[in-house]
Design a protein around this motif. Structure first.
Motif, short mmCIF file in Angstrom:
data_model
loop_
_atom_site.label_atom_id
_atom_site.label_comp_id
_atom_site.label_asym_id
_atom_site.label_seq_id
_atom_site.Cartn_x
_atom_site.Cartn_y
_atom_site.Cartn_z
N THR A 279 -26.10 0.10 -18.64
CA THR A 279 -27.39 -0.50 -18.97
C THR A 279 -28.38 -0.27 -17.84
OG1 THR A 279 -26.38 -2.21 -20.34
CG2 THR A 279 -28.58 -2.64 -19.50
N THR A 280 -29.58 0.18 -18.21
CA THR A 280 -30.66 0.33 -17.24
C THR A 280 -31.67 -0.78 -17.48
OG1 THR A 280 -30.39 2.73 -17.20
CG2 THR A 280 -32.47 1.84 -16.37
N ARG A 281 -31.94 -1.58 -16.45
CA ARG A 281 -32.87 -2.70 -16.58
C ARG A 281 -34.16 -2.38 -15.85
NH1 ARG A 281 -30.48 -8.49 -15.58
NH2 ARG A 281 -29.41 -7.82 -17.48
N THR A 282 -35.29 -2.52 -16.54
CA THR A 282 -36.60 -2.26 -15.96
C THR A 282 -37.33 -3.58 -15.76
OG1 THR A 282 -36.73 -0.12 -17.10
CG2 THR A 282 -38.80 -1.06 -16.28
N ARG B 95 -28.78 -0.27 -24.02
CA ARG B 95 -28.66 0.57 -22.84
C ARG B 95 -29.90 0.50 -21.96
NH1 ARG B 95 -24.51 4.19 -22.92
NH2 ARG B 95 -25.66 5.65 -21.60
N THR B 96 -31.06 0.29 -22.56
CA THR B 96 -32.30 0.15 -21.78
C THR B 96 -32.90 -1.21 -22.08
OG1 THR B 96 -33.60 1.22 -23.53
CG2 THR B 96 -32.76 2.63 -21.74
N PHE C 231 -37.86 0.57 -25.44
CA PHE C 231 -36.64 -0.04 -24.93
C PHE C 231 -35.71 -0.47 -26.07
CE2 PHE C 231 -39.94 -0.66 -21.76
CZ PHE C 231 -39.30 -0.25 -20.60
N ASP C 232 -34.42 -0.46 -25.76
CA ASP C 232 -33.44 -0.97 -26.73
C ASP C 232 -33.57 -2.48 -26.89
OD1 ASP C 232 -32.30 1.52 -27.16
OD2 ASP C 232 -30.81 1.26 -25.56
#
Length: 220
Positions: free
Chosen positions: A2-5, A41-42, A60-61
């Motif tokens: 998972t990519t967290r912004t 994932r995002t 984003f997901d």
């Protein structure tokens, strides 16, 4: 993976107060948030700014905000933006204002919880602004919760006599010294006399507490 912004503070701005030992993200509560996000994932993590997100539609997901909505000038606009940039679930950790006052603290500092209740949009308002299909889930608060909000001390009333612990909860910054002094005096007296324990002492051994903390989750 998972990519967290983070945007506008993200979870760091929402759940921590500087380096206060009284306010640290609680991993057990974090697991409920992760479950609500599913296999996204995002993830966009929104803090105190949301009304004009600089991201493309459906970028984003998933999106999340932890206590962020109470800080937004225009909650509906912020939620519409989160919905716009998100393909899947939007997850909001917040307090249900209809339940905020159902806590023993109201006996000693009603002004604090009145203020807190007014700062949080209702769960109906959140669900309506997000649209789609929504669920509301009560999040159990562990007895040794590190989150630093008022209900985190449901079974540890003495901790709230520490000004540093109160300072970690933003609602206390909206009341004056008179309220804080009354709280300190009356709670201290009831703890010394045993009156608090006579009425609320069962909370000291309750492993979790279900109060006003909720996760609102909406999917398109």
């Amino acid at each position: 993976m998972t990519t967290r912004t983070p945007y506008g503070g993200g979870a760091i701005g929402s759940l921590s107060a500087g380096h206060s030992p009284h306010r640290r993200p609680d991993e057990r509560i974090a697991r409920f948030i992760a479950e609500a996000l599913g296999d996204s994932r995002t993830v966009l993590d929104v803090g105190a700014v949301a009304e004009d997100l600089p991201f493309a539609d459906g970028e984003f997901d998933a999106a999340m905000t932890l206590f962020g909505v109470r800080q937004w000038p225009d909650v509906r606009a912020g939620l519409r933006e989160m919905r716009r940039v998100t393909r899947g679930p939007v997850v909001i950790l917040t307090c249900d204002p209809d339940l905020v006052r159902d806590f023993w603290l109201y006996r000693y500092a009603p002004e604090v919880l009145d203020t807190e209740a007014l700062r949080h949009p209702t769960v109906e308002e959140l669900a309506s602004a997000l649209g789609g299909s929504g669920t509301v889930r009560t999040v159990p608060i562990p007895l040794d919760c590190t989150g630093g909000f008022n209900e985190a001390y449901y079974g540890r009333p003495e901790t709230l006599l520490d000004p540093a612990a109160r300072q970690a909860c933003s609602a206390w910054s909206f009341v004056d010294d008179r309220v804080r002094e009354h709280f300190d005096r009356t709670l201290r007296a009831d703890l010394e006399s045993g009156a608090w324990d006579e009425e609320f002492g069962h909370l000291r051994s309750r492993p979790t507490y279900e109060g006003s903390l909720v996760i609102v989750r909406a999917t398109p």
